[in-house]
Design a protein around this motif. Structure first.
Motif, mmCIF file in Angstrom:
data_model
loop_
_atom_site.group_PDB
_atom_site.id
_atom_site.type_symbol
_atom_site.label_atom_id
_atom_site.label_comp_id
_atom_site.label_asym_id
_atom_site.label_seq_id
_atom_site.Cartn_x
_atom_site.Cartn_y
_atom_site.Cartn_z
ATOM 1 N N ASN A 53 7.986 -14.846 16.926
ATOM 2 C CA ASN A 53 8.147 -13.583 15.741
ATOM 3 C C ASN A 53 8.656 -14.586 14.502
ATOM 4 O OD1 ASN A 53 7.250 -11.387 16.918
ATOM 5 N ND2 ASN A 53 9.235 -11.510 18.008
ATOM 6 N N VAL A 54 8.135 -15.662 14.127
ATOM 7 C CA VAL A 54 8.635 -16.511 13.104
ATOM 8 C C VAL A 54 7.356 -16.437 12.026
ATOM 9 C CG1 VAL A 54 9.010 -18.520 12.106
ATOM 10 C CG2 VAL A 54 9.779 -18.331 14.181
ATOM 11 N N LYS A 55 7.462 -15.707 10.790
ATOM 12 C CA LYS A 55 6.891 -15.544 9.797
ATOM 13 C C LYS A 55 6.428 -17.158 9.060
ATOM 14 C CE LYS A 55 7.559 -10.988 8.579
ATOM 15 N NZ LYS A 55 8.094 -9.830 7.579
ATOM 16 N N SER A 56 5.085 -16.960 8.833
ATOM 17 C CA SER A 56 4.395 -18.348 8.336
ATOM 18 C C SER A 56 3.190 -17.913 7.390
ATOM 19 C CB SER A 56 4.073 -19.061 9.233
ATOM 20 O OG SER A 56 3.255 -20.554 8.656
ATOM 21 N N GLU A 57 3.327 -18.497 6.068
ATOM 22 C CA GLU A 57 2.199 -18.419 5.189
ATOM 23 C C GLU A 57 1.541 -19.430 4.666
ATOM 24 O OE1 GLU A 57 3.557 -16.111 1.896
ATOM 25 O OE2 GLU A 57 5.212 -17.227 1.471
ATOM 26 N N PHE A 58 0.487 -19.528 4.002
ATOM 27 C CA PHE A 58 -0.196 -20.646 3.633
ATOM 28 C C PHE A 58 -0.237 -20.506 1.950
ATOM 29 C CE2 PHE A 58 -1.282 -20.981 7.818
ATOM 30 C CZ PHE A 58 -1.340 -22.189 8.220
ATOM 31 N N VAL A 59 -0.164 -21.726 1.224
ATOM 32 C CA VAL A 59 -0.349 -21.555 -0.266
ATOM 33 C C VAL A 59 -1.257 -22.725 -0.416
ATOM 34 C CG1 VAL A 59 0.642 -22.066 -2.286
ATOM 35 C CG2 VAL A 59 1.709 -20.790 -0.665
ATOM 36 N N ASN A 60 -2.491 -22.529 -1.169
ATOM 37 C CA ASN A 60 -3.572 -23.624 -1.233
ATOM 38 C C ASN A 60 -3.683 -24.349 0.010
ATOM 39 O OD1 ASN A 60 -3.783 -22.947 -4.005
ATOM 40 N ND2 ASN A 60 -2.178 -24.008 -4.538
ATOM 41 N N GLY A 61 -3.854 -23.750 1.233
ATOM 42 C CA GLY A 61 -4.264 -24.607 2.475
ATOM 43 C C GLY A 61 -2.994 -25.034 3.164
ATOM 44 N N LEU A 62 -1.966 -25.008 2.483
ATOM 45 C CA LEU A 62 -0.716 -25.871 3.070
ATOM 46 C C LEU A 62 0.270 -24.669 3.750
ATOM 47 C CD1 LEU A 62 -0.063 -28.377 0.336
ATOM 48 C CD2 LEU A 62 -1.228 -28.878 2.307
ATOM 49 N N ARG A 63 0.694 -25.051 5.009
ATOM 50 C CA ARG A 63 1.597 -24.577 5.409
ATOM 51 C C ARG A 63 3.159 -24.192 4.711
ATOM 52 N NH1 ARG A 63 1.510 -21.894 10.631
ATOM 53 N NH2 ARG A 63 -0.042 -23.511 11.220
ATOM 54 N N VAL A 64 3.591 -23.249 4.223
ATOM 55 C CA VAL A 64 4.791 -23.205 3.695
ATOM 56 C C VAL A 64 5.756 -23.448 5.023
ATOM 57 C CG1 VAL A 64 6.811 -21.573 2.540
ATOM 58 C CG2 VAL A 64 4.126 -21.529 1.794
ATOM 59 N N THR A 65 6.879 -24.269 4.836
ATOM 60 C CA THR A 65 7.561 -24.924 6.140
ATOM 61 C C THR A 65 9.140 -24.638 5.788
ATOM 62 O OG1 THR A 65 5.797 -26.386 6.428
ATOM 63 C CG2 THR A 65 7.789 -26.669 7.720
ATOM 64 N N SER A 66 9.666 -23.562 6.200
ATOM 65 C CA SER A 66 11.051 -23.502 6.265
ATOM 66 C C SER A 66 11.580 -24.265 7.222
ATOM 67 C CB SER A 66 11.380 -21.920 6.342
ATOM 68 O OG SER A 66 10.879 -21.669 7.878
ATOM 69 N N SER A 67 12.950 -24.443 7.436
ATOM 70 C CA SER A 67 13.684 -25.036 8.526
ATOM 71 C C SER A 67 13.319 -24.409 9.790
ATOM 72 C CB SER A 67 15.014 -24.891 8.145
ATOM 73 O OG SER A 67 15.597 -25.780 9.022
ATOM 74 N N GLU A 68 13.029 -23.142 9.849
ATOM 75 C CA GLU A 68 12.786 -22.650 11.033
ATOM 76 C C GLU A 68 11.302 -22.781 11.599
ATOM 77 O OE1 GLU A 68 13.347 -18.038 13.215
ATOM 78 O OE2 GLU A 68 13.041 -18.213 11.197
ATOM 79 N N VAL A 69 10.561 -22.822 10.618
ATOM 80 C CA VAL A 69 8.892 -23.082 10.657
ATOM 81 C C VAL A 69 8.758 -24.785 11.167
ATOM 82 C CG1 VAL A 69 6.860 -23.307 9.745
ATOM 83 C CG2 VAL A 69 8.029 -21.296 9.331
ATOM 84 N N LEU A 70 9.723 -25.386 10.713
ATOM 85 C CA LEU A 70 9.570 -26.936 10.741
ATOM 86 C C LEU A 70 9.890 -27.183 12.216
ATOM 87 C CD1 LEU A 70 9.071 -29.882 9.836
ATOM 88 C CD2 LEU A 70 11.479 -29.845 9.131
ATOM 89 N N ASN A 71 11.032 -26.442 12.797
ATOM 90 C CA ASN A 71 11.178 -26.881 14.172
ATOM 91 C C ASN A 71 10.105 -26.461 15.149
ATOM 92 O OD1 ASN A 71 14.020 -27.656 13.453
ATOM 93 N ND2 ASN A 71 14.874 -25.456 13.680
ATOM 94 N N VAL A 72 9.716 -25.346 15.085
ATOM 95 C CA VAL A 72 8.285 -24.896 15.865
ATOM 96 C C VAL A 72 7.103 -25.981 15.486
ATOM 97 C CG1 VAL A 72 6.807 -22.928 16.430
ATOM 98 C CG2 VAL A 72 8.999 -22.506 15.697
ATOM 99 N N VAL A 73 6.781 -26.405 14.300
ATOM 100 C CA VAL A 73 5.703 -27.299 13.964
ATOM 101 C C VAL A 73 6.154 -28.570 14.547
ATOM 102 C CG1 VAL A 73 4.636 -28.594 12.118
ATOM 103 C CG2 VAL A 73 4.966 -26.128 11.989
ATOM 104 N N GLU A 74 7.303 -28.898 14.676
ATOM 105 C CA GLU A 74 7.470 -30.332 15.247
ATOM 106 C C GLU A 74 7.569 -30.631 16.699
ATOM 107 O OE1 GLU A 74 10.425 -34.353 14.464
ATOM 108 O OE2 GLU A 74 11.143 -32.303 13.635
ATOM 109 N N GLN A 75 8.085 -29.289 17.309
ATOM 110 C CA GLN A 75 7.954 -29.038 18.893
ATOM 111 C C GLN A 75 6.454 -29.200 19.251
ATOM 112 O OE1 GLN A 75 10.310 -25.627 20.173
ATOM 113 N NE2 GLN A 75 12.024 -26.286 18.701
ATOM 114 N N VAL A 76 5.671 -28.518 18.511
ATOM 115 C CA VAL A 76 4.323 -28.261 19.006
ATOM 116 C C VAL A 76 3.429 -29.378 18.753
ATOM 117 C CG1 VAL A 76 2.161 -26.970 18.492
ATOM 118 C CG2 VAL A 76 4.422 -25.713 18.687
ATOM 119 N N LEU A 77 3.383 -30.017 17.669
ATOM 120 C CA LEU A 77 2.655 -31.128 17.344
ATOM 121 C C LEU A 77 3.291 -32.441 17.875
ATOM 122 C CD1 LEU A 77 2.300 -31.233 13.353
ATOM 123 C CD2 LEU A 77 0.655 -30.670 15.145
#
Length: 266
Positions: A53-77
């Motif tokens: 339930n972490v919100k994520s949006e895109f601007v010009n094709g790039l994912r806006v990356t908050s600290s919370e989003v970054l944690n998930v992105v790094e774990q997954v990637l």
């Protein structure tokens, strides 16, 4: 050392046949190329963010990356997706070595947006090519998760195409953008026709006319950025037909080559 950087998007990772990995390992073992893989993982990231339930949006094709989003992105990637690819290469008899751009200061970044609207989204300012060459020279296939590190120690999310372009440019290598279609297609008289070569001017024209759209836009722009940064050549190839990679490396005409100039369009 003939290095080829292959960017594999997250949207096609689960579709790629075993023959794709077999082909790359075979080319590596033959000494024809030293492959370096840079991968994405968008669908897996979206799924994980939804589950948490972490919100994520895109601007010009790039994912806006908050600290919370970054944690998930790094774990997954760097965790799930990276090790999935390492396993695939291992099963094909290769030596895959998974890295993120944080390891060995591999991808040093600066914030892409100084206003902070994009959050922790980075641009690559330097690539530690020594480590990549060391791995390649010793039989390994580097598999890079596009997470970078700032001089402050802060980690940053990097667009996969952008990271691949930076790695290729830093090594003066060929850049191969792996897709699930044969290249850039245009509808002519009701039929989808492959465009064999595109210049910068033609790309702008075809984006304006809608021929190039969606996920193909960052691909062609990354190819152009790589060329301006010193990449020898950029091409979009179909990973669903691994024979295309062999054909391309043998000088055959497959996929869509991206060039800076030279007006050439049939």
């Amino acid at each position: 050392m003939k290095i080829v950087v292959l960017k594999v998007g997250g949207s096609i990772l689960n579709k790629l046949p075993k023959a794709f990995y077999d082909t790359i390992v075979s080319l590596k073992e033959s000494g024809r190329i030293h492959p370096i893989i840079v991968h994405g993982g968008g669908p897996e990231i979206n799924h994980a963010l939804d589950q948490m339930n972490v919100k994520s949006e895109f601007v010009n094709g790039l994912r806006v990356t908050s600290s919370e989003v970054l944690n998930v992105v790094e774990q997954v990637l760097s965790g799930k997706v990276n090790k999935h690819i390492v396993t695939k290469f291992t099963q094909s008899g290769g030596i895959g070595l998974g890295l993120s751009g944080v390891d060995a200061n591999l991808l040093k970044v600066t914030p892409q947006d100084k206003t902070g609207k994009l959050g922790f989204v980075g641009d690559v300012k330097e690539v530690n090519t020594n480590w990549l060459q060391l791995i390649a020279e010793n039989g390994g296939i580097p598999i890079i998760s596009p997470i970078g590190i700032h001089e402050t120690g802060q980690h940053y999310n990097i667009n996969g195409d952008t990271a691949a372009a930076a790695v290729a440019a830093s090594l003066g290598a060929k850049l191969v953008l792996i897709s699930d279609i044969p290249g850039v297609l245009e509808e002519i008289q009701g039929k989808k026709v492959l465009i064999p070569k595109l210049t910068k001017a033609e790309i702008e024209e075809k984006i304006s006319s809608g021929v190039i759209y969606g996920g193909m836009i960052p691909k062609v722009y990354s190819a152009l950025k790589a060329l301006s940064g010193g990449v020898e050549e950029a091409v979009i190839l179909n990973g669903m037909n691994p024979g295309d990679l062999k054909t391309y490396l043998s000088g055959g005409q497959v996929g869509t080559k991206i060039v800076m100039g030279e007006k050439h369009y049939v």
